[in-house]
Design a protein around this motif. Structure first.
Motif, PDB file in Angstrom:
ATOM      1  N   ASN A  45     -53.460 -34.915  52.089  1.00  0.00           N
ATOM      2  CA  ASN A  45     -53.897 -34.702  50.571  1.00  0.00           C
ATOM      3  C   ASN A  45     -54.267 -36.068  49.970  1.00  0.00           C
ATOM      4  N   VAL A  46     -53.670 -37.139  50.051  1.00  0.00           N
ATOM      5  CA  VAL A  46     -54.203 -38.180  49.685  1.00  0.00           C
ATOM      6  C   VAL A  46     -55.510 -38.687  50.191  1.00  0.00           C
ATOM      7  N   SER A  47     -55.486 -38.460  51.460  1.00  0.00           N
ATOM      8  CA  SER A  47     -56.775 -39.001  52.049  1.00  0.00           C
ATOM      9  C   SER A  47     -58.125 -38.258  51.502  1.00  0.00           C
ATOM     10  N   ILE A  48     -57.790 -36.961  51.132  1.00  0.00           N
ATOM     11  CA  ILE A  48     -58.710 -35.910  50.748  1.00  0.00           C
ATOM     12  C   ILE A  48     -59.130 -36.658  49.217  1.00  0.00           C
ATOM     13  N   ALA A  49     -58.258 -36.954  48.719  1.00  0.00           N
ATOM     14  CA  ALA A  49     -58.272 -37.515  47.089  1.00  0.00           C
ATOM     15  C   ALA A  49     -59.001 -38.977  47.015  1.00  0.00           C
ATOM     16  N   ARG A  50     -58.903 -39.677  48.176  1.00  0.00           N
ATOM     17  CA  ARG A  50     -59.504 -40.868  48.213  1.00  0.00           C
ATOM     18  C   ARG A  50     -60.847 -41.284  49.009  1.00  0.00           C
ATOM     19  N   SER A  51     -61.284 -40.084  49.331  1.00  0.00           N
ATOM     20  CA  SER A  51     -62.545 -39.924  50.131  1.00  0.00           C
ATOM     21  C   SER A  51     -63.672 -39.612  49.306  1.00  0.00           C
ATOM     22  N   ARG A  52     -64.837 -39.712  49.605  1.00  0.00           N
ATOM     23  CA  ARG A  52     -66.066 -39.777  48.866  1.00  0.00           C
ATOM     24  C   ARG A  52     -67.081 -38.462  49.441  1.00  0.00           C
ATOM     25  N   GLY A  53     -67.045 -38.250  50.541  1.00  0.00           N
ATOM     26  CA  GLY A  53     -67.958 -37.321  51.165  1.00  0.00           C
ATOM     27  C   GLY A  53     -68.222 -36.123  50.833  1.00  0.00           C
ATOM     28  N   GLU A  54     -69.396 -35.587  50.881  1.00  0.00           N
ATOM     29  CA  GLU A  54     -69.513 -34.159  50.584  1.00  0.00           C
ATOM     30  C   GLU A  54     -69.162 -33.178  51.784  1.00  0.00           C
ATOM     31  N   MET A  55     -68.860 -33.811  52.965  1.00  0.00           N
ATOM     32  CA  MET A  55     -68.122 -33.224  54.019  1.00  0.00           C
ATOM     33  C   MET A  55     -66.808 -33.958  54.538  1.00  0.00           C
ATOM     34  N   LEU A  56     -65.858 -33.059  54.633  1.00  0.00           N
ATOM     35  CA  LEU A  56     -64.793 -33.851  54.933  1.00  0.00           C
ATOM     36  C   LEU A  56     -64.253 -33.348  56.436  1.00  0.00           C
ATOM     37  N   MET A  57     -64.020 -34.391  57.191  1.00  0.00           N
ATOM     38  CA  MET A  57     -63.447 -34.087  58.857  1.00  0.00           C
ATOM     39  C   MET A  57     -62.304 -34.504  59.322  1.00  0.00           C
ATOM     40  N   HIS A  58     -61.591 -33.842  59.783  1.00  0.00           N
ATOM     41  CA  HIS A  58     -60.179 -34.168  60.268  1.00  0.00           C
ATOM     42  C   HIS A  58     -60.375 -35.077  61.355  1.00  0.00           C
ATOM     43  N   TRP A  59     -59.692 -36.239  61.337  1.00  0.00           N
ATOM     44  CA  TRP A  59     -59.959 -37.280  62.718  1.00  0.00           C
ATOM     45  C   TRP A  59     -58.300 -37.915  63.023  1.00  0.00           C
ATOM     46  N   ASP A  60     -58.002 -37.164  63.777  1.00  0.00           N
ATOM     47  CA  ASP A  60     -56.651 -37.713  64.325  1.00  0.00           C
ATOM     48  C   ASP A  60     -56.555 -38.851  65.100  1.00  0.00           C
ATOM     49  N   ASP A  61     -55.591 -39.612  64.909  1.00  0.00           N
ATOM     50  CA  ASP A  61     -55.405 -41.045  65.239  1.00  0.00           C
ATOM     51  C   ASP A  61     -55.119 -41.003  66.856  1.00  0.00           C
ATOM     52  N   ASP A  62     -54.834 -39.933  67.543  1.00  0.00           N
ATOM     53  CA  ASP A  62     -54.422 -39.717  68.844  1.00  0.00           C
ATOM     54  C   ASP A  62     -55.305 -38.919  69.922  1.00  0.00           C
ATOM     55  N   ASP A  63     -56.433 -38.374  69.184  1.00  0.00           N
ATOM     56  CA  ASP A  63     -57.260 -37.720  70.139  1.00  0.00           C
ATOM     57  C   ASP A  63     -58.464 -38.529  70.233  1.00  0.00           C
ATOM     58  N   LEU A  64     -59.540 -37.905  71.161  1.00  0.00           N
ATOM     59  CA  LEU A  64     -60.880 -38.686  71.206  1.00  0.00           C
ATOM     60  C   LEU A  64     -61.843 -37.937  70.886  1.00  0.00           C
ATOM     61  N   TYR A  65     -63.243 -38.369  70.475  1.00  0.00           N
ATOM     62  CA  TYR A  65     -64.156 -37.638  69.860  1.00  0.00           C
ATOM     63  C   TYR A  65     -65.374 -38.157  70.853  1.00  0.00           C
ATOM     64  N   ASP A  66     -66.520 -37.061  70.974  1.00  0.00           N
ATOM     65  CA  ASP A  66     -67.709 -37.617  71.667  1.00  0.00           C
ATOM     66  C   ASP A  66     -68.468 -38.121  70.569  1.00  0.00           C
ATOM     67  N   PRO A  67     -69.405 -38.930  70.957  1.00  0.00           N
ATOM     68  CA  PRO A  67     -70.260 -39.508  69.843  1.00  0.00           C
ATOM     69  C   PRO A  67     -71.206 -38.517  68.988  1.00  0.00           C
ATOM     70  N   LEU A  68     -71.295 -37.410  69.488  1.00  0.00           N
ATOM     71  CA  LEU A  68     -72.055 -36.350  68.729  1.00  0.00           C
ATOM     72  C   LEU A  68     -71.206 -35.422  67.796  1.00  0.00           C
ATOM     73  N   ARG A  69     -69.731 -35.835  67.799  1.00  0.00           N
ATOM     74  CA  ARG A  69     -68.798 -35.099  66.986  1.00  0.00           C
ATOM     75  C   ARG A  69     -69.173 -34.697  65.563  1.00  0.00           C
ATOM     76  N   ILE A  70     -69.670 -35.831  65.106  1.00  0.00           N
ATOM     77  CA  ILE A  70     -69.988 -35.532  63.485  1.00  0.00           C
ATOM     78  C   ILE A  70     -71.361 -34.903  63.428  1.00  0.00           C
TER      79      ILE A  70
END
Length: 290
Positions: free
Chosen positions: A120-145
């Motif tokens: 909830n804190v991360s949502i409150a401190r964000s500025r984007g029109e879209m919000l994406m979950h980004w876990d610290d222990d997973d990996l993401y392809d460059p096209l994820r976003i």
């Protein structure tokens, strides 16, 4: 069976930067169809800001790979909002500085805050029109976003989630294309529909995502290689939980196919570095993810 045949049989095609094939199927609850005036309008902007939201303890050998995946993203209008606690603040700050990733903000909260509180804190401190979950222990392809923005920008959905992910267990040298469901950890949501997370230490994402799916149109896209859900000694859930995931998976990748998969992924995300960190930590007799 060769890896490509295995992936083809599971309808999980290899990733290609010039051939991004998505399934734009909408999961519309019967009492709230997106085509009957109840859904949100698609974002007007062609290039919305995306806030990637990470909650982390600063665990060794985990966060730096997730940060590298963020740094490699093809989508430029993005920010990473990191929430951590006092014990992890210095480590997180060092990892962020070493990563060279741009547009990263770190916020420190009290040790009494649960995982749900921190989200909830991360949502409150964000500025984007879209919000994406980004876990610290997973990996993401460059096209994820890029893929999530494309889907939300072309639909009237409130949120987008992957229908399947790649589950990776490096210590056992095995991977799997998961079963089909709404994978809560892959959510990208329009800001006005961002969920409020319960104050829980685990399982905090299931209730709000389920509630969102009951009341708003949710879009799914089927591209499991965009998201690598990793299994390690420091996961929130126990070993049996992940063994059950593999038992229910649509296809399991091992032996020669596993070697080929790691080669395929290594061109796009730091899987080799991830494996090497785990091996070094285990060889040194230290818990690999703490």
């Amino acid at each position: 069976m060769a890896l490509i045949d295995t992936l083809g049989a599971a309808a999980a095609v290899p990733i290609s930067g010039s051939d991004l094939r998505l399934d734009f199927s909408l999961l519309a609850p019967s009492d709230h169809s997106p085509f009957e005036g109840g859904g949100p309008t698609a974002p007007d902007r062609a290039n919305p800001r995306v806030s990637c939201l990470m909650v982390t303890t600063g665990r060794r050998a985990v966060i730096r790979h997730s940060l590298e995946c963020y740094r490699r993203q093809a989508y430029e209008n993005r920010e990473l909002v990191v929430v951590t606690q006092p014990d992890g603040l210095q480590a997180v700050s060092d990892f962020v500085a070493d990563s060279g990733a741009a547009n990263v903000a770190i916020h420190c909260v009290g040790p009494e805050m649960t995982l749900g509180d921190c989200r909830n804190v991360s949502i409150a401190r964000s500025r984007g029109e879209m919000l994406m979950h980004w876990d610290d222990d997973d990996l993401y392809d460059p096209l994820r976003i890029t893929a999530a923005v494309a889907l939300l920008s072309q639909s009237r959905a409130a949120a987008a989630l992957l229908a399947r992910v790649l589950i990776w267990w490096p210590r056992r040298r095995i991977a799997a294309i998961s079963k089909r469901r709404l994978w809560e950890g892959t959510i990208t949501v329009l800001r006005e529909y961002a969920p409020a997370y319960p104050s829980l230490a685990k399982g905090e994402d299931t209730p709000p995502v389920s509630a969102l799916a009951r009341t708003r149109p949710i879009a799914t896209y089927d591209f499991p290689l965009l998201y690598v859900y990793t299994v390690h000694a420091g996961n929130t859930w126990d070993t049996r939980h992940f063994e059950e995931m593999f038992e229910k998976a649509e296809c399991v990748i091992q032996d020669e196919d596993y070697v080929e998969l790691i080669h395929l992924l290594s061109a796009r995300m730091p899987v080799l570095e991830y494996e090497a960190d785990a091996a070094r930590a285990e060889a040194g007799g230290r818990p690999p993810w703490l």
